[in-house]
Design a protein around this motif. Sequence first.
Motif, PDB file in Angstrom:
ATOM      1  N   ASP A 197      -7.450  -2.096   3.815  1.00 46.59           N
ATOM      2  CA  ASP A 197      -6.412  -2.069   2.780  1.00 46.59           C
ATOM      3  C   ASP A 197      -5.194  -1.277   3.246  1.00 46.59           C
ATOM      4  O   ASP A 197      -4.049  -1.680   3.019  1.00 46.59           O
ATOM      5  N   GLU A 200      -3.333  -3.338   5.704  1.00 42.62           N
ATOM      6  CA  GLU A 200      -2.636  -4.433   5.022  1.00 42.62           C
ATOM      7  C   GLU A 200      -1.357  -3.922   4.350  1.00 42.62           C
ATOM      8  O   GLU A 200      -0.315  -4.589   4.402  1.00 42.62           O
ATOM      9  N   ARG A 201      -1.427  -2.744   3.741  1.00 47.76           N
ATOM     10  CA  ARG A 201      -0.219  -2.171   3.132  1.00 47.76           C
ATOM     11  C   ARG A 201       0.847  -1.906   4.191  1.00 47.76           C
ATOM     12  O   ARG A 201       2.037  -2.148   3.961  1.00 47.76           O
ATOM     13  N   ASP A 261       2.310  -5.255   5.206  1.00 54.40           N
ATOM     14  CA  ASP A 261       3.181  -5.785   4.147  1.00 54.40           C
ATOM     15  C   ASP A 261       4.526  -5.066   4.092  1.00 54.40           C
ATOM     16  O   ASP A 261       5.527  -5.655   3.687  1.00 54.40           O
ATOM     17  N   ALA A 262       4.559  -3.794   4.481  1.00 55.67           N
ATOM     18  CA  ALA A 262       5.776  -2.985   4.386  1.00 55.67           C
ATOM     19  C   ALA A 262       6.681  -3.113   5.610  1.00 55.67           C
ATOM     20  O   ALA A 262       7.821  -2.666   5.568  1.00 55.67           O
ATOM     21  N   GLU A 321       7.207  -9.072  12.727  1.00 60.26           N
ATOM     22  CA  GLU A 321       6.321 -10.220  12.542  1.00 60.26           C
ATOM     23  C   GLU A 321       5.123 -10.160  13.490  1.00 60.26           C
ATOM     24  O   GLU A 321       3.983 -10.396  13.088  1.00 60.26           O
ATOM     25  N   GLY A 331       2.835  -7.265  12.403  1.00 61.67           N
ATOM     26  CA  GLY A 331       2.119  -7.669  11.196  1.00 61.67           C
ATOM     27  C   GLY A 331       1.003  -8.650  11.507  1.00 61.67           C
ATOM     28  O   GLY A 331      -0.101  -8.545  10.973  1.00 61.67           O
ATOM     29  N   ARG A 364      -2.933  -7.923  10.826  1.00 56.69           N
ATOM     30  CA  ARG A 364      -3.699  -8.858   9.993  1.00 56.69           C
ATOM     31  C   ARG A 364      -4.882  -9.450  10.759  1.00 56.69           C
ATOM     32  O   ARG A 364      -5.972  -9.594  10.213  1.00 56.69           O
TER      33      ARG A 364
END
Length: 138
Positions: free
Chosen positions: A13, A16-17, A20-21, A104, A107, A111
Amino acid sequence: MKRAHREKLQLCDALERIADALPSVDRLKCLGTANVLVPLLRNIHRYEETIIFPAYEAAVQGSNASVASIPRLRAEHIEDECFADEVTEILLAIGHGETVENAEAIGFMLRGFFESLRRHIAFEREHVLPLIGIPDPG
């Protein structure tokens, strides 16, 4: 084992945060996550390999299940730890002020890592834990 899964899912989690940021991340969260990532995984993997997997192998002998997944799970542990080293490097760099050049790609990397961890946990919850008498926490 439930605690180990909970800790790994909390880590997922957090990753993932961060993903996302991107590119505007909290540098302290990057440093904190980087500092716990590898030690947490190594400790959990050691526990699984010394306690959980032998219990699973013993339980399988009395059922129609197969221990063929154990070598794969062990290999995933090695892959996860290698990947965790790379993720840690990036998080430390960001945390120490390095500019996020390609949000990108970073991220995507984060992920890929946390989704792999989540799949590993799901497999253990569905196949390993029930056979050794640990009910699915849901």
